[in-house]
Design a protein around this motif. Structure first.
Motif, PDB file in Angstrom:
ATOM      1  N   ARG A   1      -2.642  -2.798  16.444  1.00 13.91           N
ATOM      2  CA  ARG A   1      -1.888  -3.603  17.407  1.00 13.91           C
ATOM      3  C   ARG A   1      -0.740  -4.329  16.702  1.00 13.91           C
ATOM      4  NH1 ARG A   1      -5.837  -7.360  20.060  1.00 13.91           N
ATOM      5  NH2 ARG A   1      -6.774  -5.339  20.601  1.00 13.91           N
ATOM      6  N   ARG A   2      -1.045  -4.901  15.568  1.00  9.26           N
ATOM      7  CA  ARG A   2       0.013  -5.573  14.796  1.00  9.26           C
ATOM      8  C   ARG A   2       1.094  -4.573  14.366  1.00  9.26           C
ATOM      9  NH1 ARG A   2      -2.774  -9.395  10.237  1.00  9.26           N
ATOM     10  NH2 ARG A   2      -4.110 -10.694  11.554  1.00  9.26           N
ATOM     11  N   LEU A   3       0.644  -3.413  13.910  1.00 13.19           N
ATOM     12  CA  LEU A   3       1.569  -2.404  13.409  1.00 13.19           C
ATOM     13  C   LEU A   3       2.543  -1.955  14.496  1.00 13.19           C
ATOM     14  CD1 LEU A   3       1.606  -1.415  10.525  1.00 13.19           C
ATOM     15  CD2 LEU A   3       0.375   0.645  11.249  1.00 13.19           C
ATOM     16  N   ARG A   4       2.022  -1.751  15.684  1.00 17.32           N
ATOM     17  CA  ARG A   4       2.891  -1.343  16.790  1.00 17.32           C
ATOM     18  C   ARG A   4       3.937  -2.410  17.090  1.00 17.32           C
ATOM     19  NH1 ARG A   4      -1.969   0.717  18.896  1.00 17.32           N
ATOM     20  NH2 ARG A   4      -2.287  -1.163  20.173  1.00 17.32           N
ATOM     21  N   ARG A   5       3.542  -3.670  16.976  1.00 19.47           N
ATOM     22  CA  ARG A   5       4.499  -4.747  17.240  1.00 19.47           C
ATOM     23  C   ARG A   5       5.596  -4.767  16.173  1.00 19.47           C
ATOM     24  NH1 ARG A   5       7.474  -7.022  20.765  1.00 19.47           N
ATOM     25  NH2 ARG A   5       7.825  -9.258  20.474  1.00 19.47           N
ATOM     26  N   VAL A   6       5.217  -4.542  14.916  1.00 20.23           N
ATOM     27  CA  VAL A   6       6.213  -4.458  13.837  1.00 20.23           C
ATOM     28  C   VAL A   6       7.204  -3.339  14.136  1.00 20.23           C
ATOM     29  CG1 VAL A   6       6.548  -3.861  11.402  1.00 20.23           C
ATOM     30  CG2 VAL A   6       4.727  -5.451  12.061  1.00 20.23           C
ATOM     31  N   GLU A   7       6.698  -2.200  14.570  1.00 18.14           N
ATOM     32  CA  GLU A   7       7.580  -1.057  14.845  1.00 18.14           C
ATOM     33  C   GLU A   7       8.480  -1.316  16.040  1.00 18.14           C
ATOM     34  OE1 GLU A   7       4.824   2.531  12.997  1.00 18.14           O
ATOM     35  OE2 GLU A   7       4.687   2.078  15.145  1.00 18.14           O
TER      36      GLU A   7
ATOM     37  N   GLU B   1       4.937   4.439   9.020  1.00 20.50           N
ATOM     38  CA  GLU B   1       4.323   5.576   8.341  1.00 20.50           C
ATOM     39  C   GLU B   1       5.332   6.661   7.991  1.00 20.50           C
ATOM     40  OE1 GLU B   1      -0.099   6.280   9.542  1.00 20.50           O
ATOM     41  OE2 GLU B   1       0.981   5.797  11.393  1.00 20.50           O
ATOM     42  N   GLY B   2       6.580   6.486   8.370  1.00 21.18           N
ATOM     43  CA  GLY B   2       7.623   7.433   7.985  1.00 21.18           C
ATOM     44  C   GLY B   2       8.217   7.032   6.646  1.00 21.18           C
ATOM     45  N   PRO B   3       8.224   7.910   5.634  1.00 20.57           N
ATOM     46  CA  PRO B   3       8.698   7.539   4.292  1.00 20.57           C
ATOM     47  C   PRO B   3      10.106   6.940   4.290  1.00 20.57           C
ATOM     48  CG  PRO B   3       7.620   9.684   4.235  1.00 20.57           C
ATOM     49  CD  PRO B   3       7.736   9.305   5.676  1.00 20.57           C
TER      50      PRO B   3
ATOM     51  N   ALA C   1       0.817  -1.216   0.000  1.00 22.12           N
ATOM     52  CA  ALA C   1       0.000   0.000   0.000  1.00 22.12           C
ATOM     53  C   ALA C   1       0.850   1.265   0.000  1.00 22.12           C
ATOM     54  CB  ALA C   1      -0.920  -0.004   1.216  1.00 22.12           C
ATOM     55  N   GLU C   2       2.174   1.102  -0.131  1.00 21.39           N
ATOM     56  CA  GLU C   2       3.113   2.227  -0.182  1.00 21.39           C
ATOM     57  C   GLU C   2       2.958   3.143   1.031  1.00 21.39           C
ATOM     58  OE1 GLU C   2       2.656   4.101  -3.960  1.00 21.39           O
ATOM     59  OE2 GLU C   2       3.517   2.397  -5.043  1.00 21.39           O
ATOM     60  N   GLY C   3       2.785   2.525   2.189  1.00 19.69           N
ATOM     61  CA  GLY C   3       2.731   3.277   3.438  1.00 19.69           C
ATOM     62  C   GLY C   3       1.364   3.767   3.832  1.00 19.69           C
ATOM     63  N   ASP C   4       0.360   3.557   3.014  1.00 18.88           N
ATOM     64  CA  ASP C   4      -1.010   3.977   3.333  1.00 18.88           C
ATOM     65  C   ASP C   4      -1.614   2.935   4.280  1.00 18.88           C
ATOM     66  OD1 ASP C   4      -3.744   4.506   3.413  1.00 18.88           O
ATOM     67  OD2 ASP C   4      -3.812   5.187   1.336  1.00 18.88           O
TER      68      ASP C   4
ATOM     69  N   VAL D   1      13.472   1.837   4.186  1.00 22.26           N
ATOM     70  CA  VAL D   1      14.431   0.920   4.802  1.00 22.26           C
ATOM     71  C   VAL D   1      13.795  -0.451   5.019  1.00 22.26           C
ATOM     72  CG1 VAL D   1      15.799   0.454   6.871  1.00 22.26           C
ATOM     73  CG2 VAL D   1      15.783   2.743   5.884  1.00 22.26           C
ATOM     74  N   LEU D   2      12.570  -0.462   5.523  1.00 23.16           N
ATOM     75  CA  LEU D   2      11.882  -1.728   5.749  1.00 23.16           C
ATOM     76  C   LEU D   2      11.626  -2.458   4.434  1.00 23.16           C
ATOM     77  CD1 LEU D   2       9.321  -0.614   8.470  1.00 23.16           C
ATOM     78  CD2 LEU D   2      11.233  -2.207   8.782  1.00 23.16           C
ATOM     79  N   ARG D   3      11.228  -1.716   3.429  1.00 22.31           N
ATOM     80  CA  ARG D   3      11.004  -2.305   2.107  1.00 22.31           C
ATOM     81  C   ARG D   3      12.289  -2.951   1.586  1.00 22.31           C
ATOM     82  NH1 ARG D   3       8.537  -0.490  -3.294  1.00 22.31           N
ATOM     83  NH2 ARG D   3      10.239  -0.828  -4.760  1.00 22.31           N
TER      84      ARG D   3
END
Length: 344
Positions: free
Chosen positions: A310-316, A324-326, A290-293, A331-333
């Motif tokens: 909840r999942r997103l916070r765990r990834v971070e 959500e930071g470009p 989703a290119e960060g969306d 870097v993650l990509r």
């Protein structure tokens, strides 16, 4: 992938897989010729009784189909030409090895031709000529060929369909290979631009679901080309790219990072805990697609927003990066792509 020749010949014997069965016996004969010639050249000038029997049987079968004996000699000569062009002994600095290889190949050709003739005339009941050597082959004069090397991911399409499309655009010298990862197409191409154009036409005819990676390589670097297009496909798959034709330029940052060991190790170490967890891996993949969306990523996963967050916070937490930071997302990509290259 299955090969006929041991590594000691110095050639990429997988090019022989271009002889696909068509039902008329010709390609089967050429595959047997290829295997027999390489066996003799790679050894001490000898071949096994089993190989000799198979070549004898090909001669019998050829006569049974009513084919002329002269065509057998032409097949041997063309196969030896194919081996010489595909070998690594035509490159600069290998003149001595080339001469020895050329001599051994000519001797092998004569041995194979004699056994074919014995089989042919045994079937017809006539006496074979005293000798039937391969006609002297003039020193080839050619520019070393180059190839469009393609990796194809074509779900649901049988290999015969791919062969028909690929040879329809690339001509009869096109080789279609199969491996556990997918299909490959090798076809002569004079320039990189010609390779890309050919890949586009093949993709168009294979249908909207096909993904295809293409790179242009000299004939003696075809194996390296296959590894490269495999890496391109690995990145395309890992990042959720849609159907289409992809080149190195499309994944240049990710590929370059994978070629730098210290950077690759750091990136993979960062993202590996996420990749080891199926749920978190799917979450990160959706955000990348989703290119960060994050709203779109949540829709792609058909999740309630609270579960998704909840999942997103765990990834971070595991990666130390904000999705959500470009810059962090890039870097993650890259890390996901490098991990895919290192894994396959």
């Amino acid at each position: 992938m299955t090969t006929h020749a041991p590594a000691s010949t110095g050639m990429d014997s997988r090019l022989d897989l271009g002889f696909a069965d068509s039902g008329d016996g010709g390609p089967s004969l050429r595959r047997e010729l290829f295997a027999a010639l390489i066996e003799v050249v790679s050894g001490s000038g000898e071949w096994s009784e089993q190989t000799a029997a198979r070549i004898h049987g090909e001669g019998v079968a050829w006569a049974a189909r009513g084919e002329p004996v002269s065509a057998l000699r032409v097949a041997v000569q063309e196969t030896t030409e194919h081996i010489m062009v595909s070998s690594g002994y035509t490159t600069a600095g290998t003149e001595g090895a080339r001469g020895e290889f050329d001599r051994r190949l000519a001797d092998a050709g004569r041995r194979v031709t004699r056994e074919l003739n014995r089989g042919f005339f045994a079937h017809t009941g006539r006496e074979a000529p005293a000798s039937a050597p391969v006609p002297p082959r003039p020193e080839p004069v050619y520019a070393p060929p180059a190839y469009a090397v393609m990796a194809l991911r074509v779900p649901g399409r049988p290999i015969r369909d791919v062969e028909e499309v690929a040879r329809g655009h690339g001509g009869p010298e096109t080789a279609v290979l199969a491996s556990a990862r997918g299909l490959y197409v090798l076809t002569p191409a004079a320039r990189h631009e010609e390779s890309v154009d050919l890949a586009g036409r093949i993709h168009r005819d294979l249908g909207a679901t096909a993904r295809l990676a293409v790179h242009w390589k000299p004939y003696n670097e075809v194996t390296a080309g296959q590894l490269l297009v495999d890496d391109i496909c690995a990145v395309v798959d890992a990042l959720g790219f849609g159907p289409g034709v992809y080149q190195l330029d499309d994944v240049l940052v990710e590929y370059a990072a994978a070629q730098t060991p210290d950077i690759a190790q750091r990136l993979v170490g960062m993202v590996q805990p996420v990749l080891d967890d199926r749920v978190l891996r799917e979450t990160l993949s959706a955000v990348i697609s989703a290119e960060g969306d994050t709203d779109l990523a949540c829709e792609l996963l058909t999740l309630r927003r609270t579960y998704f967050d909840r999942r997103l916070r765990r990834v971070e937490e595991l990666t130390g990066r904000r999705v959500e930071g470009p810059r962090d997302l890039q870097v993650l990509r890259t890390a996901v792509a490098v991990a895919a290259i290192m894994r396959h």
